[in-house]
Design a protein around this motif. Sequence first.
Motif, PDB file in Angstrom:
ATOM      1  N   SER A 187       0.104 -19.009  13.161  1.00 47.34           N
ATOM      2  CA  SER A 187      -0.895 -18.650  12.074  1.00 47.34           C
ATOM      3  C   SER A 187      -1.945 -19.703  12.383  1.00 47.34           C
ATOM      4  O   SER A 187      -3.329 -19.444  12.031  1.00 47.34           O
ATOM      5  N   ILE A 206      -6.417 -17.866  13.686  1.00 40.52           N
ATOM      6  CA  ILE A 206      -7.947 -17.429  12.083  1.00 40.52           C
ATOM      7  C   ILE A 206      -9.090 -18.611  13.206  1.00 40.52           C
ATOM      8  O   ILE A 206      -9.796 -17.981  13.281  1.00 40.52           O
ATOM      9  N   ARG A 264      -7.086 -13.725   7.909  1.00 37.09           N
ATOM     10  CA  ARG A 264      -5.986 -14.771   7.677  1.00 37.09           C
ATOM     11  C   ARG A 264      -4.540 -13.399   7.618  1.00 37.09           C
ATOM     12  O   ARG A 264      -3.689 -13.914   7.907  1.00 37.09           O
ATOM     13  N   ARG A 268       0.209  -5.628   1.014  1.00 37.99           N
ATOM     14  CA  ARG A 268       0.972  -6.917  -0.541  1.00 37.99           C
ATOM     15  C   ARG A 268       0.138  -6.075  -2.008  1.00 37.99           C
ATOM     16  O   ARG A 268      -0.140  -6.564  -2.658  1.00 37.99           O
ATOM     17  N   PHE A 299       5.337  -4.938  -0.266  1.00 36.10           N
ATOM     18  CA  PHE A 299       5.988  -5.270   1.152  1.00 36.10           C
ATOM     19  C   PHE A 299       6.795  -6.322  -0.050  1.00 36.10           C
ATOM     20  O   PHE A 299       5.820  -7.436  -1.392  1.00 36.10           O
ATOM     21  N   HIS A 348       7.572  -9.489   0.453  1.00 33.01           N
ATOM     22  CA  HIS A 348       7.137 -11.422   0.547  1.00 33.01           C
ATOM     23  C   HIS A 348       6.107 -11.771  -0.599  1.00 33.01           C
ATOM     24  O   HIS A 348       5.126 -11.143  -0.532  1.00 33.01           O
ATOM     25  N   GLY A 349       6.497 -12.865  -1.000  1.00 32.48           N
ATOM     26  CA  GLY A 349       5.594 -13.168  -1.460  1.00 32.48           C
ATOM     27  C   GLY A 349       5.428 -13.341  -3.085  1.00 32.48           C
ATOM     28  O   GLY A 349       4.533 -13.888  -3.576  1.00 32.48           O
ATOM     29  N   VAL A 350       6.656 -12.411  -3.457  1.00 36.00           N
ATOM     30  CA  VAL A 350       6.680 -12.420  -4.996  1.00 36.00           C
ATOM     31  C   VAL A 350       7.775 -11.953  -5.457  1.00 36.00           C
ATOM     32  O   VAL A 350       8.566 -12.181  -4.298  1.00 36.00           O
ATOM     33  N   SER A 351       8.137 -12.691  -6.508  1.00 40.71           N
ATOM     34  CA  SER A 351       9.499 -12.864  -6.967  1.00 40.71           C
ATOM     35  C   SER A 351      10.183 -11.105  -7.062  1.00 40.71           C
ATOM     36  O   SER A 351       9.523 -10.159  -7.069  1.00 40.71           O
ATOM     37  N   PRO A 352      11.397 -11.304  -7.484  1.00 43.98           N
ATOM     38  CA  PRO A 352      12.069  -9.440  -6.773  1.00 43.98           C
ATOM     39  C   PRO A 352      11.338  -8.767  -8.586  1.00 43.98           C
ATOM     40  O   PRO A 352      10.754  -7.607  -8.350  1.00 43.98           O
ATOM     41  N   ASP A 373       8.480  -9.111 -10.272  1.00 42.46           N
ATOM     42  CA  ASP A 373       7.321  -8.771  -9.993  1.00 42.46           C
ATOM     43  C   ASP A 373       7.126  -8.273  -8.957  1.00 42.46           C
ATOM     44  O   ASP A 373       6.046  -6.494  -9.313  1.00 42.46           O
ATOM     45  N   TYR A 398      14.731 -12.723   6.487  1.00 45.57           N
ATOM     46  CA  TYR A 398      14.017 -12.625   5.117  1.00 45.57           C
ATOM     47  C   TYR A 398      13.779 -12.381   3.708  1.00 45.57           C
ATOM     48  O   TYR A 398      13.081 -12.054   3.193  1.00 45.57           O
ATOM     49  N   ILE A 399      15.408 -11.949   3.629  1.00 45.05           N
ATOM     50  CA  ILE A 399      15.450 -11.645   1.930  1.00 45.05           C
ATOM     51  C   ILE A 399      16.831 -12.307   1.332  1.00 45.05           C
ATOM     52  O   ILE A 399      18.189 -12.303   2.936  1.00 45.05           O
ATOM     53  N   GLN A 434      18.606 -10.941  -3.992  1.00 47.10           N
ATOM     54  CA  GLN A 434      17.599 -10.373  -4.009  1.00 47.10           C
ATOM     55  C   GLN A 434      17.234  -9.087  -3.729  1.00 47.10           C
ATOM     56  O   GLN A 434      17.122  -8.277  -4.629  1.00 47.10           O
TER      57      GLN A 434
END
Lengths: 289, 545
Positions: free
Chosen positions: B198, B202, B208, B239, B266, B268-272, B274, B325-326, B330
Motif C-alpha cells: 500500500s 500510490i 489509493r 465501501r 464491505f 471493513h472500516g465501519v462498525s457493525p 454502522d 478479518y472480523i 462482530q
Amino acid sequence: MSDGPLLLTIIAGYLGAGKTTLVNQLLRHANGTRYAVMVNEFGSLPIDEDLIEAEGDDLITLAGGCVCCSYGDDLMMAMAQMRDLEPRPDHILLEASGVALPGNIAAAISLFGNDIEVLGIVLLADAEVLSDQLANPYLSDTVTRQLAAADLAVLTKVDLATPDQMQRARQIVADHAPNAAVIESEGADLTQSILLLSRQDTQQTFGTDHTPHHIHLVTETLPMADAVDAESFADQLALNPEVVRAKGHLTNSSDGRLMTLQLVGRRYSVYPAAAYVKQGLVIIKTNGH
Amino acid sequence: MITIFSARKILTMNPQNPEATHVAIRDGVILGAGNLSDLGGWGDYELNIDFADKVLMPGFVEGHCHLQEGALWSHTYVGFFDRMSPEGEMNVGCPSLDEVLAKLAAAEAKMDDPTAPLPAWSLDPIYFDNQRVNRAQLDSISTERPIGIMHASGHIMNVNTKALELAGLLRPGINHEGVPLGADGLPTGELKGPDVMSPVSIHVGFDRDMLACDEGGMWRFGKLCVRAGVTTATDLAARLPEDAVNLMHKVTGNKTFPARIVPLRFHHGVSPEDLIKHVEDLAPKSTDKLRLGRIKIVVDGSIQGFSARLRAPGYYNGAPNGLWYIAPEQLAYVLENALAKGILVHCHTNGDEATQLVIDTMRRALREHPATDHRFTLQHCQLADTAQFKQIKELGLCVNLFANHHHYWGDQHYELTVGPERAERMNAAGTAARLDVPFAIHSDAPITPLGPLFTGWCAMNRKTASGRILGEREKITLDQALHAITLGAAYTLHLDGEVGSIEAGKRADFAVLEDDPLDMGVDGLKDTRVWGTVLGGEIFAAADV
C-alpha cells in the motif's frame, strides 16, 4: 518539539479488553499533548460534539490540536497521512482491531524507518474472560499471538475477576507474554497514568491497594546528572523485568548530546532531545517481585 | 410495443420450458418464450430476426467479481494468459519474463512525461518456474519513472528502484518478512502483503482505494460484460461512500450502460452497527440496474497468501494459521441483525476454519431469528469438506465456489499450500450438487478474467494450468455448470425471480451466442463465441462496444 521520530503506541487486545476506554481517557487527559488517535472505525469513540472542530470522511479534528482518524483496511495509508500532518502530532495512539496481531502492525510500521517509531505495544487482556478466550478454538491462537507481541501487558477488569480467574489470567500472561512487563488495572486510570508519565504523575502513587489483586507499582526519579552511554543504559533498563515504563532525558557519554529516552516494557527508543529539556528520568517499577 | 426475437435456439434454463425458438418482450420484460404462433397472441409485434442464426441464453450472472477489473485496464496487462481488453483487443500473454519486460518497454516508449508512473498488472511468476523478479530488471525499463507490477493474485507487487526511493524504502536495515532483501541489504523490489504494497502502490499509479472504480473503469467493465455475455454482475467489496453511489447511479442510469450492478457493502472500516445502518439507508436507493442493500463480510484472508484460517492439519508447508478479518462477536452481530432485518449477507471464507465459524455462528443466529429463505452465501468456500457442506445445506446457506482459482492456482495448492488431498477436493462443486446445496461459480475478476462460460468449463473439467486433473469426483455436468452461471448465481443474490432464466415476467436479459453451448459440450464450453447481450430489451453487440 523534539526532532526525533514520531512516536507511536499500539494499544491492542481482544474485544472488550478496554482499548477504547483507555484511548478515551488518554484523549480526555491529553493536557496539551497533541495526540493523533487512529482507530479501526469510528463509532466507539464517544467524542463530545463540542470538541469536534472539523469532520471529514476519515479524519476528525479535535480541540486542542488532537486528531482522530479511522484507518479501515488501509492502515499504512492512514499512517502516512498522520506522518505528514501539519503541525506534527506529539504522539500517535493506534487502537488495533480486536483480531489484529500487534506484532504484525509493529513490523509494518517499521517500514516507515526513522519517521515513525513504535514506542511500545500495550496489550490489554480482560482478566475475567482471558481463560475462556484461550479455551475458544477460534480465538486461542489469535489471543496468544497478541500476548506474545506485548511490551506491556495489562490485565484489566481485575476488580470483576474472581480469584480463580485472576490466577488463571496471570498464568496465561506469564506463559504467553514472558517478556512483557505486566500490570493489573481496574479501570483505565492506571494504564493512562503509566503511558502519559508526565512530571505531575510522579507525585502519584500507583497501584494503591483497592483490591488484593494489584501488583504494586512504585515510581523512581533519577537525576541523571552524570553522562552515560544512552543505548546501553536503555538496554539495561529494558532487560530489568521490574521496569514497566520510563521517560526522561540523559546525556550521552560518547558525544555529550542530550538524549530523550522512552521505554514501554521491553521496548525503548532513544533520540536527540529538544533544546529546552533537562536531565532526569522517571521510572515506574513493579515492587516485590 | 412488443418485439419478438427469433433465434436458432433459445436455452431458457427454465426447466418447465427448456427450449424455444422465439421470445417476446415488452418494456424490457419477457412476455414468454415459445414458438411464433403462440407468442403472436400477445398482440401486434415487430419480428426481429437479427438473432435468427444465434443461440440465446439468459444473460449470465457473475456472483463474485469487482468493478476494479474495469479500472485495471487503464494499466498495462502483463499476464501469462491471453486476455481480451474491454475494447476487444486481444492482449497476448507474456510467456516469459523477457516478454513481460518487452511489453513494459513498449508501454514506456509511448509515454510522454518521463517521470509519470508506469503501473502494470497480472504478473504471475509461478508460470516462469517461480523465477523472482527484481528491481534491476525493472530499472532496465526506466530509472526515472516509478514502475509497479501487481501480481495476478493481488497479494504481491514488484517495483523498480525509483518506486522504492519515492516510498522511502530504498534503505538498509529493513526487517519485514514481506520485504525480501538482496545481497546488498536493500529491498529487491518484491513487496508481499497489503501492508507493504500500500505505501508503494500510490507512487506507481495504483489508486489509493484499490477496490474503487472510476467512471471510465465502470464503462470498461460494462464492455467486458457484453463480451462475456454477462448482464448481472456483483461489485463484491464496495465501501459505497455517497460519491461512489452517485457515480454508480449516473453510470447505470444511462440507457447505454449494459449491465445490472449489485454492489455489496464491505464490512471493513465501519462498525457493525454502522454497517447495518448504512445498507438499510442504501436499500431504497436501488434501481432496476443498481441493486443496493447487501453486505459482504470478509472473514479470513487468502490461501496462497497463507492468511486464510485453516483447521487441522493446517498449511502443507507448515506456515502458521492465517488471520481473522472480523472478530467472531462482530460476525455474530451482523448475521443476527441482518437476519432480523432481512438483509442479505455474503461471507468470504477461504479456509475451512473460517467456513466453520460462519456455520457455527449462523446456527446460533438462526435460533434467534429463524428464516427460511435468507440465501446467506459463503463466497469462495474453497476448502469445505463434505460434513461442512451437509451443515451448509441444513442451515439454508448457499455457496459460490472459485472454479477459476482451481484452474489457475490448483497446482500451487497441490504442491505448496494445502497438499494433494485437500487440493483435490477444493471448490467442491460436485459435492454441492450431490447434496443439493444451492451453488454458483465465479471468476473474482480481476483476479481471473470475467467469463462465465470459461468458469463453467473450469468447474466441469477441473484441469489446472499445468494440465493436471485435480479432483475427478468434484467435476460437475454441463447442465449443472450452465445452471450455476445463470439461476444459481441469481439465487445467491435473491434475484432469481427476476433474472437467470428466460421465462414470462422476467427481465429481458439475454446472452447472445454464436454457438450452442450444448454442442460445444464439456470440453468446448470455454470456446463458445459470444455475440453480445440484450439487457432489458436493449441490444449490445460486442463488436460495437
